[in-house]
Design an enzyme around this catalytic site. Structure first.
Site, mmCIF file in Angstrom:
data_model
loop_
_atom_site.group_PDB
_atom_site.id
_atom_site.type_symbol
_atom_site.label_atom_id
_atom_site.label_comp_id
_atom_site.label_asym_id
_atom_site.label_seq_id
_atom_site.Cartn_x
_atom_site.Cartn_y
_atom_site.Cartn_z
ATOM 1 N N ASP A 47 0.840 -1.202 0.000
ATOM 2 C CA ASP A 47 0.000 0.000 0.000
ATOM 3 C C ASP A 47 0.875 1.252 0.000
ATOM 4 O O ASP A 47 1.689 1.455 0.899
ATOM 5 C CB ASP A 47 -0.878 0.004 1.264
ATOM 6 C CG ASP A 47 -1.811 1.209 1.317
ATOM 7 O OD1 ASP A 47 -2.931 1.109 0.794
ATOM 8 O OD2 ASP A 47 -1.410 2.251 1.879
ATOM 9 N N TYR A 52 2.804 9.965 -0.228
ATOM 10 C CA TYR A 52 3.868 9.396 0.608
ATOM 11 C C TYR A 52 5.251 9.666 0.005
ATOM 12 O O TYR A 52 6.267 9.426 0.650
ATOM 13 C CB TYR A 52 3.710 7.871 0.805
ATOM 14 C CG TYR A 52 2.427 7.418 1.477
ATOM 15 C CD1 TYR A 52 1.566 8.323 2.084
ATOM 16 C CD2 TYR A 52 2.089 6.070 1.514
ATOM 17 C CE1 TYR A 52 0.387 7.893 2.687
ATOM 18 C CE2 TYR A 52 0.920 5.637 2.119
ATOM 19 C CZ TYR A 52 0.069 6.562 2.696
ATOM 20 O OH TYR A 52 -1.094 6.121 3.288
ATOM 21 N N LYS A 81 -2.785 5.802 -4.224
ATOM 22 C CA LYS A 81 -3.900 6.735 -3.962
ATOM 23 C C LYS A 81 -3.675 8.079 -4.636
ATOM 24 O O LYS A 81 -2.546 8.578 -4.686
ATOM 25 C CB LYS A 81 -4.043 6.964 -2.447
ATOM 26 C CG LYS A 81 -3.999 5.687 -1.626
ATOM 27 C CD LYS A 81 -4.188 5.935 -0.145
ATOM 28 C CE LYS A 81 -3.863 4.679 0.655
ATOM 29 N NZ LYS A 81 -2.462 4.540 1.054
ATOM 30 N N HIS A 121 -7.615 9.528 -1.858
ATOM 31 C CA HIS A 121 -7.032 9.455 -0.512
ATOM 32 C C HIS A 121 -7.962 9.996 0.586
ATOM 33 O O HIS A 121 -7.976 9.481 1.703
ATOM 34 C CB HIS A 121 -5.709 10.241 -0.500
ATOM 35 C CG HIS A 121 -4.742 9.744 0.511
ATOM 36 N ND1 HIS A 121 -3.418 9.512 0.232
ATOM 37 C CD2 HIS A 121 -4.883 9.432 1.820
ATOM 38 C CE1 HIS A 121 -2.809 9.080 1.318
ATOM 39 N NE2 HIS A 121 -3.672 9.025 2.297
ATOM 40 N N ASN A 152 -11.103 7.277 3.762
ATOM 41 C CA ASN A 152 -11.546 8.287 4.738
ATOM 42 C C ASN A 152 -12.909 8.882 4.394
ATOM 43 O O ASN A 152 -13.244 9.979 4.834
ATOM 44 C CB ASN A 152 -10.501 9.404 4.869
ATOM 45 C CG ASN A 152 -9.163 8.877 5.343
ATOM 46 O OD1 ASN A 152 -9.074 8.339 6.431
ATOM 47 N ND2 ASN A 152 -8.132 9.007 4.520
ATOM 48 N N GLN A 173 -10.907 2.699 2.409
ATOM 49 C CA GLN A 173 -9.805 2.452 3.355
ATOM 50 C C GLN A 173 -9.945 3.452 4.509
ATOM 51 O O GLN A 173 -9.898 4.662 4.299
ATOM 52 C CB GLN A 173 -8.451 2.629 2.650
ATOM 53 C CG GLN A 173 -7.304 2.155 3.514
ATOM 54 C CD GLN A 173 -5.920 2.382 2.896
ATOM 55 O OE1 GLN A 173 -5.155 3.220 3.337
ATOM 56 N NE2 GLN A 173 -5.610 1.630 1.853
ATOM 57 N N SER A 200 -3.832 1.938 10.205
ATOM 58 C CA SER A 200 -3.450 2.289 11.592
ATOM 59 C C SER A 200 -4.030 1.301 12.601
ATOM 60 O O SER A 200 -4.420 1.676 13.710
ATOM 61 C CB SER A 200 -3.857 3.719 11.924
ATOM 62 O OG SER A 200 -3.223 4.631 11.057
ATOM 63 N N ARG A 259 9.516 -7.341 13.513
ATOM 64 C CA ARG A 259 8.100 -6.963 13.527
ATOM 65 C C ARG A 259 7.447 -7.202 12.168
ATOM 66 O O ARG A 259 6.297 -7.603 12.082
ATOM 67 C CB ARG A 259 7.962 -5.489 13.883
ATOM 68 C CG ARG A 259 8.259 -5.191 15.331
ATOM 69 C CD ARG A 259 8.278 -3.703 15.504
ATOM 70 N NE ARG A 259 8.350 -3.294 16.891
ATOM 71 C CZ ARG A 259 8.434 -2.020 17.255
ATOM 72 N NH1 ARG A 259 8.478 -1.061 16.339
ATOM 73 N NH2 ARG A 259 8.488 -1.692 18.524
ATOM 74 N N ASN A 263 4.160 -9.457 11.850
ATOM 75 C CA ASN A 263 2.893 -8.848 11.448
ATOM 76 C C ASN A 263 2.150 -9.627 10.373
ATOM 77 O O ASN A 263 0.987 -9.335 10.104
ATOM 78 C CB ASN A 263 3.130 -7.404 10.965
ATOM 79 C CG ASN A 263 3.556 -6.485 12.085
ATOM 80 O OD1 ASN A 263 3.493 -6.858 13.244
ATOM 81 N ND2 ASN A 263 3.993 -5.282 11.742
HETATM 82 P P1 NDP Z 1 0.384 0.960 11.794
HETATM 83 O O1 NDP Z 1 -0.877 0.670 12.533
HETATM 84 O O2 NDP Z 1 0.836 0.033 10.760
HETATM 85 O O3 NDP Z 1 1.529 1.141 12.892
HETATM 86 C C1 NDP Z 1 2.862 1.456 12.549
HETATM 87 C C2 NDP Z 1 3.638 1.775 13.824
HETATM 88 O O4 NDP Z 1 3.637 0.639 14.689
HETATM 89 C C3 NDP Z 1 5.076 2.120 13.568
HETATM 90 O O5 NDP Z 1 5.460 3.025 14.608
HETATM 91 C C4 NDP Z 1 5.807 0.777 13.722
HETATM 92 O O6 NDP Z 1 7.130 1.010 14.086
HETATM 93 C C5 NDP Z 1 4.992 0.118 14.847
HETATM 94 N N1 NDP Z 1 4.903 -1.338 14.723
HETATM 95 C C6 NDP Z 1 4.731 -2.056 13.587
HETATM 96 N N2 NDP Z 1 4.659 -3.380 13.861
HETATM 97 C C7 NDP Z 1 4.763 -3.489 15.209
HETATM 98 C C8 NDP Z 1 4.770 -4.608 16.089
HETATM 99 N N3 NDP Z 1 4.631 -5.867 15.651
HETATM 100 N N4 NDP Z 1 4.921 -4.375 17.413
HETATM 101 C C9 NDP Z 1 5.042 -3.099 17.885
HETATM 102 N N5 NDP Z 1 5.037 -2.011 17.098
HETATM 103 C C10 NDP Z 1 4.910 -2.199 15.763
HETATM 104 O O7 NDP Z 1 0.262 2.478 11.308
HETATM 105 P P2 NDP Z 1 0.143 3.280 9.967
HETATM 106 O O8 NDP Z 1 -0.545 4.502 10.370
HETATM 107 O O9 NDP Z 1 1.448 3.331 9.272
HETATM 108 O O10 NDP Z 1 -0.895 2.481 9.064
HETATM 109 C C11 NDP Z 1 -0.508 1.410 8.237
HETATM 110 C C12 NDP Z 1 -0.592 1.784 6.766
HETATM 111 O O11 NDP Z 1 -1.921 2.158 6.413
HETATM 112 C C13 NDP Z 1 0.237 3.011 6.362
HETATM 113 O O12 NDP Z 1 1.601 2.717 6.281
HETATM 114 C C14 NDP Z 1 -0.415 3.369 5.068
HETATM 115 O O13 NDP Z 1 0.019 2.513 4.032
HETATM 116 C C15 NDP Z 1 -1.877 3.150 5.413
HETATM 117 N N6 NDP Z 1 -2.512 4.389 5.931
HETATM 118 C C16 NDP Z 1 -3.475 4.991 5.158
HETATM 119 C C17 NDP Z 1 -4.077 6.158 5.563
HETATM 120 C C18 NDP Z 1 -5.118 6.790 4.691
HETATM 121 O O14 NDP Z 1 -5.486 7.959 4.925
HETATM 122 N N7 NDP Z 1 -5.632 6.096 3.703
HETATM 123 C C19 NDP Z 1 -3.735 6.829 6.832
HETATM 124 C C20 NDP Z 1 -2.748 6.097 7.606
HETATM 125 C C21 NDP Z 1 -2.199 4.928 7.153
HETATM 126 P P3 NDP Z 1 8.411 0.246 13.408
HETATM 127 O O15 NDP Z 1 8.456 0.612 11.946
HETATM 128 O O16 NDP Z 1 9.559 0.798 14.173
HETATM 129 O O17 NDP Z 1 8.193 -1.214 13.617
#
Ligand code: NDP
Length: 299
Positions: A47, A52, A81, A121, A152, A173, A200, A259, A263
């Site tokens: 994604d 981005y 997006k 988006h 959104n 999404q 998220s 991680r 995941n």
């Molecule tokens: P996530 O819910 O995926 O969380 C990411 C955070 O959690 C990072 O800080 C990461 O740090 C940490 N993390 C990841 N895996 C673990 C684990 N197993 N244990 C503990 N901590 C963990 O957040 P996002 O907001 O990035 O959402 C995911 C994706 O969704 C985005 O990357 C994007 O592609 C999409 N998105 C879309 C949006 C929209 O408006 N359409 C808005 C927001 C996101 P680290 O890298 O250090 O592991």
């Protein structure tokens, strides 16, 4: 490790892998290696988004991952997006033609002939919102996006499409996790055949976007844990993150190799009915990562 390869139907022709690799906040410099590693670890859905600013590098990572894993392009589900423009930030709102041009720019940066899913988006398109959707319908008609959707969008925005007599999105999404469950929106989407894709999903974790200065990082109050998720995760012998990700079609982002593996290692347990009920009771209503009303968010 039990790689979770569940898919969900998106429209009559397309199925979407339940776990995708999220790339928001992954830089152009890091994205190639991260996406390559994700594919080698079993992720089959990537994604990204125009906004981005990592599409070139994501595309390079997809090519590298496909080649090294001995896969074909068809084996990977790619989402990107449209950045629709945002009047609150002084940006021009894209019209239908500019929407199609923006899509072609994404395709070129990704180095692909088609994407599997193209999304608007956010619903900030104002007077151009429906024209942006018309642009996506045209892109789908041309076969350059196998499926199209929005992100959104609330019920009001989806109703606008319906009222115009246009085909509805294949997917929406949205931010979804136990603290933000949006039951009414989900019920409406189900009724209208619009698939939810969760982003998220890890927001309830104390470590989620915990680094100071990160965009929409957590507040101190949100870092406090009541221990319920930890206890539930311990019961299944998984981490809290795995528990949160087992819950729907999700897009975890991680640059940490351990991680990243964890995941998608979700196939070894099923959340029981009592725990599903406990998770349901955790809804706090509001979103954390993105608040449509708040123009300061940059995703
Ligand atoms: P996530 O819910 O995926 O969380 C990411 C955070 O959690 C990072 O800080 C990461 O740090 C940490 N993390 C990841 N895996 C673990 C684990 N197993 N244990 C503990 N901590 C963990 O957040 P996002 O907001 O990035 O959402 C995911 C994706 O969704 C985005 O990357 C994007 O592609 C999409 N998105 C879309 C949006 C929209 O408006 N359409 C808005 C927001 C996101 P680290 O890298 O250090 O592991």
């Amino acid at each position: 490790m039990t790689v979770y390869q569940q898919t969900f139907p998106l429209n009559r022709e397309t199925a979407i892998p339940a776990v995708g690799f999220g790339t928001y906040l992954i830089s152009q410099e890091d994205a190639k290696e991260a996406v390559r590693a994700a594919i080698l670890n079993g992720y089959r859905h990537i994604d990204t988004a125009e906004v981005y600013e990592n599409e070139e590098s994501v595309g390079a990572g997809i090519r590298a991952g496909i080649a090294e894993a001995g896969l074909a392009r068809e084996d990977i589900f790619v989402t990107t997006k449209l950045w629709q423009g945002h009047a609150a930030w002084g940006q021009k709102l894209k019209n239908e033609e500019e929407t199609v041009a923006a899509f072609n720019g994404s395709l070129e940066r990704l180095g692909l002939d088609y994407v599997d899913l193209y999304l608007i988006h956010a619903p900030h398109g104002g007077a151009e919102r429906l024209n942006q959707w018309r642009g996506l319908l045209e892109i789908k008609r041309l076969g350059k996006a196998r499926s199209i959707g929005v992100s959104n969008y609330s019920e009001k925005h989806l109703e606008e499409i319906k009222a115009a007599g246009l085909p509805l999105p294949d997917a929406n999404q949205i931010e979804l996790h136990p603290w933000s469950q949006k039951p009414e929106l989900l019920a409406y989407m189900k009724e209208n055949g619009i698939a939810p894709i969760a982003y998220s999903s890890l927001a309830p974790l104390s470590t989620w976007r915990a680094q100071p200065g990160q965009d929409s990082a957590k507040t101190e109050a949100m870092k406090i844990s009541d221990g319920v998720l930890a206890a539930m995760a311990a019961k299944y012998g998984v981490t809290e993150a795995q528990l949160l990700l087992r819950w729907g079609a999700v897009l975890p982002k991680s640059l940490n190799p351990e991680r990243m593996r964890q995941n998608i290692d979700l196939g070894g347990f099923v959340i029981d009915a009592a725990d599903l009920a406990s998770l349901k009771a955790m809804d706090r209503g509001d979103g954390i990562a993105w608040s449509i009303g708040d123009p300061t968010h940059t995703d």
